[in-house]
Design a protein around this motif. Sequence first.
Motif, PDB file in Angstrom:
ATOM      1  N   LEU A   1       0.825  -1.207   0.000  1.00 39.83           N
ATOM      2  CA  LEU A   1       0.000   0.000   0.000  1.00 39.83           C
ATOM      3  C   LEU A   1       0.859   1.257   0.000  1.00 39.83           C
ATOM      4  CD1 LEU A   1      -2.810   1.203   0.038  1.00 39.83           C
ATOM      5  CD2 LEU A   1      -2.782   1.070   2.532  1.00 39.83           C
ATOM      6  N   ILE A   2       1.938   1.267   0.782  1.00 35.47           N
ATOM      7  CA  ILE A   2       2.813   2.449   0.811  1.00 35.47           C
ATOM      8  C   ILE A   2       3.477   2.656  -0.547  1.00 35.47           C
ATOM      9  CG2 ILE A   2       4.940   3.373   1.824  1.00 35.47           C
ATOM     10  CD1 ILE A   2       4.096   2.145   4.461  1.00 35.47           C
ATOM     11  N   SER A   3       3.902   1.579  -1.187  1.00 29.87           N
ATOM     12  CA  SER A   3       4.489   1.700  -2.521  1.00 29.87           C
ATOM     13  C   SER A   3       3.453   2.187  -3.534  1.00 29.87           C
ATOM     14  CB  SER A   3       5.059   0.347  -2.949  1.00 29.87           C
ATOM     15  OG  SER A   3       5.731   0.446  -4.178  1.00 29.87           O
TER      16      SER A   3
ATOM     17  N   PHE B   1       9.041  -0.668  -7.253  1.00 27.07           N
ATOM     18  CA  PHE B   1       7.847  -0.960  -6.459  1.00 27.07           C
ATOM     19  C   PHE B   1       8.119  -2.070  -5.446  1.00 27.07           C
ATOM     20  CE2 PHE B   1       3.799  -2.934  -5.557  1.00 27.07           C
ATOM     21  CZ  PHE B   1       2.924  -1.869  -5.470  1.00 27.07           C
ATOM     22  N   SER B   2       8.793  -3.122  -5.884  1.00 31.68           N
ATOM     23  CA  SER B   2       9.083  -4.251  -4.992  1.00 31.68           C
ATOM     24  C   SER B   2      10.059  -3.856  -3.888  1.00 31.68           C
ATOM     25  CB  SER B   2       9.643  -5.423  -5.795  1.00 31.68           C
ATOM     26  OG  SER B   2       8.736  -5.836  -6.798  1.00 31.68           O
TER      27      SER B   2
ATOM     28  N   LEU C   1      11.032  -3.016   1.763  1.00 36.42           N
ATOM     29  CA  LEU C   1      11.731  -2.168   2.730  1.00 36.42           C
ATOM     30  C   LEU C   1      10.930  -2.009   4.023  1.00 36.42           C
ATOM     31  CD1 LEU C   1      14.203  -0.303   3.206  1.00 36.42           C
ATOM     32  CD2 LEU C   1      12.823   1.570   2.260  1.00 36.42           C
ATOM     33  N   ILE C   2       9.607  -2.004   3.942  1.00 37.04           N
ATOM     34  CA  ILE C   2       8.774  -1.755   5.125  1.00 37.04           C
ATOM     35  C   ILE C   2       8.962  -2.856   6.177  1.00 37.04           C
ATOM     36  CG2 ILE C   2       6.428  -1.430   5.957  1.00 37.04           C
ATOM     37  CD1 ILE C   2       7.618   0.889   4.298  1.00 37.04           C
ATOM     38  N   PRO C   3       8.785  -4.150   5.864  1.00 36.59           N
ATOM     39  CA  PRO C   3       9.022  -5.163   6.917  1.00 36.59           C
ATOM     40  C   PRO C   3      10.463  -5.211   7.390  1.00 36.59           C
ATOM     41  CG  PRO C   3       8.656  -6.222   4.778  1.00 36.59           C
ATOM     42  CD  PRO C   3       8.318  -4.776   4.609  1.00 36.59           C
TER      43      PRO C   3
ATOM     44  N   ASN D   1      -4.583   1.373  -9.941  1.00 36.90           N
ATOM     45  CA  ASN D   1      -3.579   1.614 -10.977  1.00 36.90           C
ATOM     46  C   ASN D   1      -2.531   0.505 -11.014  1.00 36.90           C
ATOM     47  OD1 ASN D   1      -4.738   3.982 -11.916  1.00 36.90           O
ATOM     48  ND2 ASN D   1      -3.512   5.299 -10.597  1.00 36.90           N
ATOM     49  N   VAL D   2      -2.145   0.016  -9.847  1.00 39.63           N
ATOM     50  CA  VAL D   2      -1.187  -1.092  -9.793  1.00 39.63           C
ATOM     51  C   VAL D   2      -1.809  -2.362 -10.369  1.00 39.63           C
ATOM     52  CG1 VAL D   2       0.290  -2.478  -8.287  1.00 39.63           C
ATOM     53  CG2 VAL D   2      -0.095  -0.055  -7.775  1.00 39.63           C
TER      54      VAL D   2
END
Length: 570
Positions: A386-388, A412-413, A418-420, A461-462
């Motif tokens: 969601l953040i990406s 995007f990946s 990066l978040i976890p 959009n994704v």
Amino acid sequence: MGLLQLLVLAVLASERRVAGAAEVFANFSEGLIEFSVGKFRIFELNRPFPEEAILHDISNNVTFLIFQIHSQYQNTTVSFSPTLLPNASKTGTDSGLVFILKPEQSTCTWYLEISDTEPVQSMAILLSYSERDPIPGGCNLEFDLDIDPNIYLEYNFFETTIKFAPANLGYARGTDPPSCDAGTDQDSRWRLQYDVYQYFLPENDLTEDMVLTHLQRMVTVPQVKANALKVVTLTANDKTSVSFSSLPGQGVIYNVIVWDPFLNTSAAYVPVHTYACSFEAGEDSCASLGRVSSKVFFTLFALLGFFICFFGHRFWKTELFFIGFIIMGFFFYILITRLTPIKYDVRLILTAVAGSVGGMFLVAAWWRCGILSICMLCVGLVLGFLISSVTFFTPLGNLKIFHDDGVFWVTFSCIAILIPVVFMGCLRILNILTCGVIGSYSVVLAIDSYLSTSLSYVTLNVLKRALNKDFSRAFTNVPFQTNDFIILAVWGMLAVSGITLQIRRERGRPFFPPHPYKLWKQERERRVTNILDPSYHIPPLRERLYGRLTQIKELFQKEQPAGERTPLLL
């Protein structure tokens, strides 16, 4: 006496206004419409006969004229002659013609016609340009008209594409036009640049008056620059085609301004508008875009998400089901959409089933294995997704470098992973953040199924990019109006409230529940070894079930009468 004179003058003025209105009506009834340069005319066209339009008193410094006519969704035809010819007429909801004036020409005529049985409300205007101004569509080689100032629009569920013919340099009356392919130096049309503009109509407003009113803001060069958003600038070496993300039910107006940097002059093409849907189609028409299946699916999804937003960390297994549902449902929907032609409603049902299976699998994996890191990796990846998506929802997503699929998906990946990684040292905070943000966003998706909002395109959009290979070239601008600000405030309020409530409630409690399988195994061993435990004397499961069935059978047996039933001995 002075008062009497004023009354007489007022009566005479009113008579003149009535006479003028009668003259206009007479012109319409006779099939003649008079135009003035730069003035909008709103009128109705009727089918039985073509209307003749005329312009008088053309100035000598005007070298070409552009006439354009617009309607909401019904086609109108503008032609140089009463007989319709492919290379001398244009039919559509946004149509225009270029009139190259001859020396000493001061009058210009053309014809308007419709093919529908009912009258068509139309808005038209005539614009004049000098010999220094570039001629829109002056080097047309693709479309029917010799000089074509029109913008051609095509759309599907994923993208809306506009195409237009290259322009040519302006020239004086009575002279030959500059050659379109003579060379590529600064004295040819290759020095021209094209600015593509986008203008959004008010959300959830499909009225005819609204689109005709806002089209008036997208006709002349100063109006376009003042009101619209410039999306991209093309040079003469670029392909005259631009793609945008389709927004079904949202009115959008597009226009192109051709600019001559050497003379610093500009001219505007004929603007074109779309709703990315059909007003005449029965199913999926502009008036009924929201499907019942979508409303049911996202309403149930939002109810579960609302619960997760405030109680997700406490009810750990329910949250794992929610996360597994999202992951499995997303990838399953992409798979069946790309590989099968089944209808949307069936795809949505299958996605719900597959998502439920994915949620139960993640819960079962936690119950049996109890590996917290794997479960939190899934939780963190959903938040990272969601953040990406929000990152590429901003103007950053329209950068040219991200139109390449490889660059986009790698970036995007990396943001999603990066978040976890960042929150690996504080897993409880990561889990509560995911509950608040993802749970509240599910409410936004449910609102979108009833009331259209641009915030749904954060993830849509994704999804479009994953489903359609051509979507990578599309610009993903969306309107952000009053409804969107209200829904954004609701999203933020729910997320902050859910996160704050869970952080305060979980103080002093264990970070995560213990391994369920180990607890169950320890409890079973305790029951076997401890004869003082009352649960030790509980009968086996088979005997308990048999006893329960016996009790149920007794409910359906007749009650035996009381008293002696054996015969008396004599």
